[in-house]
Design a protein around this motif. Structure first.
Motif, PDB file in Angstrom:
ATOM      1  N   LEU A  15       0.767  -1.254   0.140  1.00  0.00           N
ATOM      2  CA  LEU A  15       0.041   0.004  -0.040  1.00  0.00           C
ATOM      3  C   LEU A  15       0.759   1.214   0.194  1.00  0.00           C
ATOM      4  N   GLU A  16       1.888   1.157   0.813  1.00  0.00           N
ATOM      5  CA  GLU A  16       2.811   2.452   0.758  1.00  0.00           C
ATOM      6  C   GLU A  16       3.492   2.732  -0.540  1.00  0.00           C
ATOM      7  N   MET A  17       4.018   1.418  -1.250  1.00  0.00           N
ATOM      8  CA  MET A  17       4.643   1.516  -2.373  1.00  0.00           C
ATOM      9  C   MET A  17       3.419   2.199  -3.503  1.00  0.00           C
ATOM     10  N   ARG A  18       2.364   1.490  -3.483  1.00  0.00           N
ATOM     11  CA  ARG A  18       1.562   1.857  -4.498  1.00  0.00           C
ATOM     12  C   ARG A  18       0.584   2.857  -4.579  1.00  0.00           C
ATOM     13  N   GLY A  19       0.179   3.229  -3.163  1.00  0.00           N
ATOM     14  CA  GLY A  19      -0.845   4.093  -3.186  1.00  0.00           C
ATOM     15  C   GLY A  19      -2.265   3.484  -3.144  1.00  0.00           C
ATOM     16  N   PRO A  20      -3.310   3.947  -2.526  1.00  0.00           N
ATOM     17  CA  PRO A  20      -4.623   3.148  -2.408  1.00  0.00           C
ATOM     18  C   PRO A  20      -5.280   2.808  -3.660  1.00  0.00           C
ATOM     19  N   GLY A  21      -5.094   3.987  -4.592  1.00  0.00           N
ATOM     20  CA  GLY A  21      -5.816   3.559  -5.730  1.00  0.00           C
ATOM     21  C   GLY A  21      -5.520   2.282  -6.462  1.00  0.00           C
ATOM     22  N   ASP A  22      -4.124   2.190  -6.646  1.00  0.00           N
ATOM     23  CA  ASP A  22      -3.703   0.963  -7.429  1.00  0.00           C
ATOM     24  C   ASP A  22      -3.664  -0.217  -6.332  1.00  0.00           C
ATOM     25  N   PHE A  23      -4.058  -0.076  -5.043  1.00  0.00           N
ATOM     26  CA  PHE A  23      -4.267  -1.371  -4.204  1.00  0.00           C
ATOM     27  C   PHE A  23      -5.097  -2.455  -4.603  1.00  0.00           C
ATOM     28  N   PHE A  24      -6.510  -2.057  -5.149  1.00  0.00           N
ATOM     29  CA  PHE A  24      -7.561  -2.838  -5.473  1.00  0.00           C
ATOM     30  C   PHE A  24      -7.516  -2.666  -7.016  1.00  0.00           C
ATOM     31  N   GLY A  25      -6.695  -1.941  -7.695  1.00  0.00           N
ATOM     32  CA  GLY A  25      -7.121  -1.537  -9.137  1.00  0.00           C
ATOM     33  C   GLY A  25      -8.012  -0.422  -8.856  1.00  0.00           C
ATOM     34  N   VAL A  26      -7.718   0.662  -9.554  1.00  0.00           N
ATOM     35  CA  VAL A  26      -8.575   1.654  -9.653  1.00  0.00           C
ATOM     36  C   VAL A  26      -9.917   1.444  -9.733  1.00  0.00           C
ATOM     37  N   LYS A  27     -10.231   0.923 -10.773  1.00  0.00           N
ATOM     38  CA  LYS A  27     -11.657   0.751 -11.212  1.00  0.00           C
ATOM     39  C   LYS A  27     -12.447   0.248 -10.208  1.00  0.00           C
ATOM     40  N   GLN A  28     -12.167  -0.812  -9.580  1.00  0.00           N
ATOM     41  CA  GLN A  28     -12.942  -1.729  -8.531  1.00  0.00           C
ATOM     42  C   GLN A  28     -12.647  -1.000  -6.897  1.00  0.00           C
ATOM     43  N   SER A  29     -11.856   0.147  -6.974  1.00  0.00           N
ATOM     44  CA  SER A  29     -11.350   0.363  -5.538  1.00  0.00           C
ATOM     45  C   SER A  29     -12.499   0.758  -4.846  1.00  0.00           C
ATOM     46  N   GLY A  30     -13.657   1.384  -5.437  1.00  0.00           N
ATOM     47  CA  GLY A  30     -14.706   2.068  -4.803  1.00  0.00           C
ATOM     48  C   GLY A  30     -14.143   3.018  -3.690  1.00  0.00           C
ATOM     49  N   LEU A  31     -12.937   3.493  -3.952  1.00  0.00           N
ATOM     50  CA  LEU A  31     -12.313   4.484  -2.898  1.00  0.00           C
ATOM     51  C   LEU A  31     -12.804   5.669  -3.242  1.00  0.00           C
ATOM     52  N   PRO A  32     -13.187   6.596  -2.162  1.00  0.00           N
ATOM     53  CA  PRO A  32     -13.891   8.076  -2.726  1.00  0.00           C
ATOM     54  C   PRO A  32     -12.774   8.900  -3.057  1.00  0.00           C
ATOM     55  N   ASP A  33     -13.059   9.756  -3.919  1.00  0.00           N
ATOM     56  CA  ASP A  33     -11.606  10.525  -4.321  1.00  0.00           C
ATOM     57  C   ASP A  33     -11.808  11.745  -3.665  1.00  0.00           C
ATOM     58  N   PHE A  34     -11.164  11.844  -2.628  1.00  0.00           N
ATOM     59  CA  PHE A  34     -11.045  13.096  -1.969  1.00  0.00           C
ATOM     60  C   PHE A  34      -9.993  14.204  -2.308  1.00  0.00           C
ATOM     61  N   LEU A  35     -10.509  15.371  -2.317  1.00  0.00           N
ATOM     62  CA  LEU A  35      -9.642  16.527  -2.684  1.00  0.00           C
ATOM     63  C   LEU A  35      -8.446  16.509  -2.197  1.00  0.00           C
ATOM     64  N   VAL A  36      -8.458  16.509  -0.903  1.00  0.00           N
ATOM     65  CA  VAL A  36      -7.013  16.954   0.038  1.00  0.00           C
ATOM     66  C   VAL A  36      -6.892  15.906   0.801  1.00  0.00           C
ATOM     67  N   ALA A  37      -8.079  14.943   1.623  1.00  0.00           N
ATOM     68  CA  ALA A  37      -7.620  14.165   2.343  1.00  0.00           C
ATOM     69  C   ALA A  37      -6.752  12.647   1.569  1.00  0.00           C
ATOM     70  N   ASN A  38      -6.166  12.054   2.320  1.00  0.00           N
ATOM     71  CA  ASN A  38      -5.459  10.943   1.860  1.00  0.00           C
ATOM     72  C   ASN A  38      -5.700   9.781   2.850  1.00  0.00           C
ATOM     73  N   ILE A  39      -6.293   8.825   2.511  1.00  0.00           N
ATOM     74  CA  ILE A  39      -6.633   7.845   3.617  1.00  0.00           C
ATOM     75  C   ILE A  39      -5.587   7.099   3.893  1.00  0.00           C
ATOM     76  N   VAL A  40      -4.496   7.144   3.360  1.00  0.00           N
ATOM     77  CA  VAL A  40      -3.330   6.326   4.073  1.00  0.00           C
ATOM     78  C   VAL A  40      -2.569   7.291   4.715  1.00  0.00           C
ATOM     79  N   GLU A  41      -2.371   8.416   4.217  1.00  0.00           N
ATOM     80  CA  GLU A  41      -1.369   9.450   5.431  1.00  0.00           C
ATOM     81  C   GLU A  41      -2.418   9.919   6.527  1.00  0.00           C
ATOM     82  N   ASP A  42      -3.684  10.240   6.067  1.00  0.00           N
ATOM     83  CA  ASP A  42      -4.353  10.783   7.256  1.00  0.00           C
ATOM     84  C   ASP A  42      -5.309   9.835   7.987  1.00  0.00           C
ATOM     85  N   TYR A  43      -4.703   8.578   7.931  1.00  0.00           N
ATOM     86  CA  TYR A  43      -5.681   7.694   8.453  1.00  0.00           C
ATOM     87  C   TYR A  43      -6.087   7.932   9.861  1.00  0.00           C
TER      88      TYR A  43
END
Ligand code: ADP
Ligand code: MG
Length: 685
Positions: free
Chosen positions: A616-644
């Motif tokens: 996760l650290e190396m790839r970032g959250p988008g890539d972790f699940f594959g961007v398309k199916q990640s379902g991760l909300p696209d925050f403007l400023v927040a970063n769920i890894v850094e701001d967890y």
């Protein structure tokens, strides 16, 4: 998707004075359609125009300095339209010559004894500054009292200048009224700014401290609104009347456990208890079972499915590949004996056979259906499905999961994964999904020894493999293709590797498996490997998930640097499934830093939880699940890894607001309406 609404009625760009259709068209291309879009168009970076002391400035660096004019500027024209303004300045007690190319108008703006600020490139030897910008007294760009200045830099396109962008945004910021989403209490508690101040500071912070505070406030606002949605959604889902209670027969289940060929590990027992508690409760189960490869999730699933049967319900198990479906069907049939009627439905089950199967599914003859996404086709219907399990669920599109869940209206769902999801992501992707973890391997397992070899060491690696085979063990040789992109030339690579190994070890000892083969051939070679009729299986990543041949103790992964950490870990998990020592050799000559780091990480740890955090650290959250199916909300400023940590706080605060019932009072009406409007947009499906 997870936008924070700032303005009640954002007006259109046309209403901004001095903005013509041409520029509006360019702004539209940047996805800016109204004033809200405009103020949420945040700078990609900030130019640090803070004033420095020239005595401390590095030679040849770009500096912003301030001083006094002590010569009348002169201008010289040369060539065609080229000019140079020269002026002498006293800056931090250094006499400096400042030159400005092609800005002849500066001559008029600069007066003797003016205090000015200059930005430019410093040449220490010549005591000269090659000026880029000059701020004269009275200029609106002049630094604030502290001498710190951060100028926003926007991503722009042809047709709009950086300066224009700055001007428009500044003008709009002065004009609009920004609403507030966080209560005074919350802001006070976490030392956050108002949103109005925050948005302004995100564009025009006076200093870095202010900017950081603004980023914190905005990130928290995003996370808090997101968590409100998540938790409300979750509350609605759990409270659904359609949830079913599974009144299983505990005595029967215990008998089944006693009959297992091994004793459950404590971690398995613990997970079973958690799941069974959910099943019995009048709530819909929504649980993630994560356990490292080889930790024994299948038997946990089996116990659940059996419990369902004792309560009079069917269950379904959905897996991502046919091979895995077949393996599961086989091992579960063996495990259940005549306790359960297991059926397999994949894309290759067709015609009469399929028709019969569907009938039996509908009349309840089948207790448990195992299959690929063929399970979710429209004509598949159950008599009464009470539990849906998905294995290696991160490989499914989220839509498929949703469809499966809908098969049983609102049924219990168990997601199983061997790619442990870092806690941070579990929270954000699955919301308040409950999590059970099997962090323990069955007794007697030895950690897999992993080595990294360069291509030129291939012969040595083959010798190692030979000595394992002589002990009666079996081996996998994996070739790097990703299932979805099995190009012809890649297939040829596997075939070539297969042929060379067959030559080396003799015909009949080596098998070949890749995704382009017909299903029955795949099945056949897997069977032969299972029964130890062949010693070596040359394969693509189709064996990545689930395949279980405990006698295989040696694995070579060819061109290992072409895989991500999770995939490598999954592949490696095919060995180490018995009490024999297992080995995994990564053959790779990586050229990039990341490639080298990956190989090192793989040799250092076999802990899937640690690996997934590193991944996760190396790839970032988008890539972790594959961007398309990640379902991760696209925050403007927040970063769920850094701001967890902030995400956790936001989650607690949102939870408190909802659980205390405060959220449903008049005071929160506006916020509630906003969250409700956006409720569905946050769903992951
Ligand atoms: P995974 O979690 O990767 O799906 P499996 O369920 O395939 O793991 O289990 C891996 C192997 O370990 C299987 O051969 C299974 O029969 C065996 N196994 C599972 N639980 C235990 C246990 N408690 N003791 C010994 N062997 C076990
Ligand atoms: Mg498994």
């Amino acid at each position: 998707m997870s936008k924070v609404n700032l303005i009640d009625q954002p007006y259109a760009l046309e209403q901004i004075k001095g903005l013509g259709p041409k520029r509006i068209a360019v702004l539209n291309e940047l996805n800016i359609y109204n004033v809200e879009d405009l103020v949420l168009y945040l700078p990609v970076r900030y130019e640090d125009n803070s004033i420095v002391d020239l005595n401390e400035a590095e030679d040849q660096s770009t500096v912003t300095v301030t001083g006094e004019v002590y010569s009348t500027p002169t201008v010289a024209f040369f060539g065609r339209n080229r000019s140079k303004v020269t002026v002498h300045l006293m800056i931090n007690n250094i006499a400096v010559k400042a030159v400005f190319f092609n800005q002849p108008y500066l001559k008029k703006k600069i007066n003797l004894h003016d205090h000015v600020t200059v930005k430019g490139k410093w040449n220490r030897a010549k005591q000269e500054i090659n000026g880029m910008r000059m701020f004269t007294t009275g200029s609106e760009d002049l630094q604030n009292a502290d001498g710190e200045q951060l100028d926003p830099v926007y991503r722009i396109k042809e047709g709009i200048k950086q300066k224009t962008m700055r001007d428009i945004i500044r003008k709009v910021l002065d004009d609009i009224e920004i609403r507030e989403w966080l209560s005074d209490d919350l802001r006070e508690k976490y030392k956050l700014e108002s949103l109005a101040t925050t948005i302004r500071a995100l564009h025009y912070a006076d200093n870095k401290k202010e900017l950081l505070k603004a980023r914190r406030t905005y990130a928290f606002t995003e996370l808090f609104l997101f968590e409100l949605r998540m938790q409300w959604l979750n509350r609605l889902e759990k409270a659904s009347d359609e949830a079913i209670e599974i009144n299983y027969d505990l005595a029967e289940v215990k008998k089944f456990i006693d009959d297992l060929p091994f004793e459950l590990t404590d971690a398995q027992k613990h997970s079973v208890n958690e799941i069974f508690r959910d099943l019995k409760a009048p709530l819909r189960m929504h649980r993630l079972l994560q356990g490292d490869v080889g930790s024994g999730k299948t038997v946990v699933a089996a116990l659940c499915m059996f419990a369902l049967k004792t309560a009079g319900y069917q269950s379904a198990l959905m897996v991502p590949t046919e091979i895995l479906a077949e393996q599961h069907a086989e091992s579960l049939t063996e495990l259940f004996g005549d306790r359960m009627n297991v059926a397999l439905l994949t894309g290759s089950v067709k015609g009469k056979k399929r028709k019969l199967l569907l009938e039996q599914l509908e009349n309840g003859t089948i207790d448990c259906l195992i299959g690929t996404h063929a399970l979710i086709q429209d004509d598949v219907s159950f008599q009464n499905v009470g539990l849906v399990i998905t294995d290696e669920q991160h490989r499914f599109g989220v839509n498929q999961r949703q469809a499966l869940r809908e098969k049983g209206a609102m049924t219990n769902v168990l997601f199983m994964t061997a790619t442990p999801i870092p806690r941070t992501l579990a929270i954000s992707v699955f919301g308040e999904m409950d999590v059970s973890s099997i962090k323990q391997l069955p007794k007697g397992r030895k950690p897999i020894k992993t080595m990294w070899a360069k291509h030129e060491q291939y012969d040595t690696v083959l010798n190692q493999m030979t000595s394992e085979l002589e002990k009666g063990r079996q081996a996998y040789v994996i070739c790097p293709l990703i299932e979805s992109s099995e190009h012809l030339e890649d297939v040829q690579n596997v075939v070539a590797l297969y042929e060379s190994l067959e030559e080396h070890y003799g015909a009949g000892r080596v098998g070949l498996l890749h995704g382009k083969m017909p299903a029955d051939e795949k099945d056949d070679v897997m069977q032969r490997f299972n029964r130890h009729e062949i010693d070596i299986l040359v394969s693509t990543t189709v064996v990545e998930v689930g395949v279980n041949v405990p006698n295989a103790t040696f694995m070579i992964i060819y061109d290992a640097d072409r895989f991500g950490l999770s995939t490598l870990h999954q592949l490696r998990g095919r060995v180490g499934r018995s009490d024999h020592q297992s080995y995994c050799v990564l053959i790779a000559s990586p050229k990039t830093e990341t490639g080298i780091e990956r190989m090192n990480i793989m040799t250092q740890t076999t802990d899937g939880f640690e690996l997934s955090e590193r991944d996760l650290e190396m790839r970032g959250p988008g890539d972790f699940f594959g961007v398309k199916q990640s379902g991760l909300p696209d925050f403007l400023v927040a970063n769920i890894v850094e701001d967890y940590r902030m995400l956790e706080v936001a989650r607690d605060e949102a939870g408190e607001l909802i659980q205390s019932g405060k959220f449903f009072t008049d005071e929160y009406e506006v916020l509630r309406n906003f969250v409700e409007e956006n409720l569905l947009h946050t769903s992951f499906d």
